[in-house]
Enzyme design. Structure first.
Site, PDB file in Angstrom:
ATOM      1  CG  ASN A   1      44.845 -37.918 -16.935  1.00 37.61           C
ATOM      2  OD1 ASN A   1      44.061 -38.869 -17.034  1.00 37.61           O
ATOM      3  ND2 ASN A   1      44.462 -36.701 -16.579  1.00 37.61           N
ATOM      4  CD  GLU A   2      51.314 -40.313 -12.775  1.00 36.02           C
ATOM      5  OE1 GLU A   2      52.033 -39.779 -13.647  1.00 36.02           O
ATOM      6  OE2 GLU A   2      51.440 -40.038 -11.568  1.00 36.02           O
ATOM      7  N   PRO A   3      51.592 -41.690 -17.451  1.00 36.98           N
ATOM      8  CG  PRO A   3      53.905 -41.718 -17.682  1.00 36.98           C
ATOM      9  CD  PRO A   3      52.822 -41.414 -16.686  1.00 36.98           C
TER      10      PRO A   3
END
Ligand code: F6R
Length: 626
Positions: A161-163
């Site tokens: 879950n990237e930025p």
């Protein structure tokens, strides 16, 4: 008083447990998992575990395997769900998370194959949505996850879950952040080979687990850990969403906890123990924060930053300033091996004996020249007996294209010989075939790895010679943990320790330099350091050891901060260019951002800002006391 409400941890919004080492933390967590499995079994239910990949959980998986093998812990009824999988990689791909889990855990315990769940990286694009929905449903059908294990990426991601990932996001296809792809580049040899997408559980999926444990080891995680724990809950750092979970905790080793306020600035939370080290750290921090040289700091500034107690001790700012200024000033020396026949009371290194036998360990080729090329050159030119010892072969960093180039040169040379060099021709053809057959992602056969190690060796030799090291004093250990391993999965063995030990026994050095990356214990530098440490400890009683100083340098990691530096070796502009010319001998792989010497210039600028001295560049060292 709970850890959350004590003054020391007042800025922490998630409970944090700090263990002395990753191994101890992993053992405690594995014991907790064992208890969970047994408790659920006693209730007639299956424990549902959420699992992660990457280097962080490796010691934890080793401990689970040990519990299974040595203590009979069964996983026959356990159900697992992994966080994520690279999109586009089949299960048998060398870097697939499925294969990682097989190698690290599943193949060594009695988990039933039908109870193992990972997203499938090969579902066609138009099937991804349904696949992800089915994954969510499978978790629900299993009764939800009892305990979810997490690591944290440098972007603050949990799972992938990237930025930008929202708090209620679910399992989905996601593009990988550039930083994440750079971090994975060694596994895939180069960044462009790293998949661009992954399927990951969402933040919302993760937060639904009944208990969350996020592990992190190493100083390279310290900043992002502090942001997640002390910063606001934000989509910019998905791990920060653990703040709103009722049963989440961070499990850290001391390095990964290093940027939390209670550790970094304990005097701000009323917790400072004013040891000499801590006083130096506080004063230098104040000078750099207030942008004033140490000697210009005033009483008011100390008071404003929670350091009034120091003033009481020293009487006034001037006394304190002068003491710290002198200490910092005394770290600077042009004589890394000690200055012969000089008063060494305030020098970092002793004058006698002279000359010294100096042993520089480079865990990977290039660590030495990058971290301390200028210092090596000084040691040599000041008459010391300098030996450089390359611990790992470094071949995993060499591309196939480079090996092809060398194999073709050899092939042509061999074919041009009258009568032909049949063995050489056969060897070169064999290597070329191996490269062809394995493809870009296949496991490199031992012969190909050997050729690549020789390419790296040639570069290392050139680089050490450039720094003035004598040809007979360059050693290559080719430690088996590396030769037989791969990134994130290296395993230290007795053979590694014995090889390092035999160099110590032969040279009995007065000084040892080694890069001290304990930031990532599973990195090449981390494992190599453990080999050194074990070999060193095994020689505890030996006379030479009492007189041997061990100095840590930084290879590819962030440089030591000014308060950590115990020896600072300045470089003139010419000395810096010479050092860089040695660093640039490494053509087959290099980290471009480390090639311009900026890191050494930054350290020099910090010394300048503290008011000590103005140099072009500085290499920094810290004593290791065992
Ligand atoms: C792995 C995962 C990632 C990693 C993170 C840290 O399944 O989901 O979030 O936990 O990238 O990776 P390492 O442990 O290799 O530093």
């Amino acid at each position: 008083m709970s850890a959350r409400t004590s003054p020391a941890t007042q800025f922490e919004k998630i409970p944090v447990v700090i263990h002395p080492s990753a191994a101890e933390a992993a053992a405690a967590l594995a014991a907790e998992v064992r208890d969970l499995i047994l408790e659920r079994r006693a209730q007639g239910k299956a424990a549902v575990l959420g699992l992660a990949t990457g280097s962080t959980p490796v010691p934890f998986y080793r401990e689970l395997v040990r519990l299974h093998r040595e203590e009979g812990l069964s996983f026959h009824d356990v159900i697992t769900f992994n966080l994520d999988e690279y999109y586009g990689l089949a299960r048998d791909h060398r870097e697939s998370y499925f294969r990682f889990m097989q190698e690290q855990l599943f193949a060594h315990i009695d988990l039933k194959p039908e109870n193992i769940h990972l997203p499938d990286g090969t579902v066609p694009l138009d099937g991804v949505f349904n696949h992800c929905a089915a994954y969510e449903q499978a978790i629900v059908d299993a009764g939800g996850i009892d305990l979810q294990i997490l690591g944290i990426g440098r972007t603050g991601h949990i799972g992938f879950n990237e930025p930008g990932s929202s708090q209620d996001s679910l399992t989905r296809l996601i593009p990988l952040d550039l930083v994440t792809r750079q971090d994975a580049a060694p596994d895939f040899l180069r960044e462009e080979n790293v998949p661009r997408f992954a399927i990951t559980m969402g933040v919302g999926t993760i937060l639904r687990a009944r208990k969350l444990v996020l592990m992190a080891w190493g100083g390279n995680k310290a900043d992002i850990v502090a942001k997640a724990v002390e910063g606001p809950e934000t989509e910019a750092v998905s791990a920060s969403f653990l703040q709103s979970h009722p049963d989440a905790r961070f499990v850290l080793n001391a390095d990964a906890a290093g940027a939390l306020t209670r550790i970094r600035l304990p005097w701000l939370v009323g917790r400072a123990e004013w040891t000499p080290k801590e006083i130096r750290r506080a004063v230098l921090w104040l000078a750099l924060t207030d942008k004033k040289p140490v000697l210009k700091l005033r009483d008011g500034e100390y008071n404003e930053h929670g350091m009034a107690e120091l003033l009481t001790r020293y009487g006034n700012a001037y006394n304190l300033n002068i003491e710290i200024f002198n200490r910092q000033q005394h770290t600077i020396t042009g004589w890394p091996g000690g200055k012969p026949n000089a008063d060494d009371t305030h020098r970092p290194e002793r004058a006698a004996p002279f000359p010294k036998t100096v042993l520089v360990f480079a865990p990977e080729p290039q660590d030495d020249s990058l971290g301390m090329g200028g210092t090596i050159e000084r040691l040599v030119s000041q008459g010391h007996d300098v030996h450089v010892c390359y611990m790992a072969g470094g071949d995993l960093r060499v591309t196939d294209a480079e090996a092809v180039r060398f194999a073709r040169v050899l092939l042509e040379t061999a074919e041009q010989q009258s009568g032909g060099w049949s063995e050489q021709t056969e060897y070169a053809r064999g290597v070329l075939e191996e490269i062809e057959t394995k493809g870009p992602f296949g496991d490199p056969p031992a012969r190909l790895r050997r050729l690549k190690a020789l390419i790296r060796r040639g570069e290392a030799r050139d680089s050490a010679l450039t720094l003035g090291v004598k040809p007979g004093q360059i050693r290559f250990l080719d430690l088996p943990f590396y030769t037989e391993g791969r990134y994130r999965q290296f395993r230290l063995s007795e053979a590694d320790i014995a090889a390092v030990g035999s160099v110590l026994a032969t040279l009995r050095p007065h000084q040892i330099y080694i890069t001290g990356n304990l930031a990532d214990p599973s990195s090449v530098q981390g494992v190599a350091f453990q080999a050194f440490q074990a070999a060193w400890e095994a020689r505890a009683g030996q006379a030479w050891r009492k007189h041997c100083h061990v100095w840590l340098y930084r290879g590819q990691q962030t440089e030591f901060a000014p308060h950590e530096i115990q020896m600072a070796i300045p470089m003139s502009p010419d000395q810096l260019s010479h050092k860089l010319s040695a660093v640039q001998k490494f053509q087959s792989h290099t980290v471009p951002e480390l090639l311009d010497g900026e890191r050494n210039r930054v350290t020099a600028r910090l010394y300048d800002a503290l008011g000590t001295a103005e140099y072009e560049a500085i290499e920094a060292f810290r004593r290791w006391e065992g």
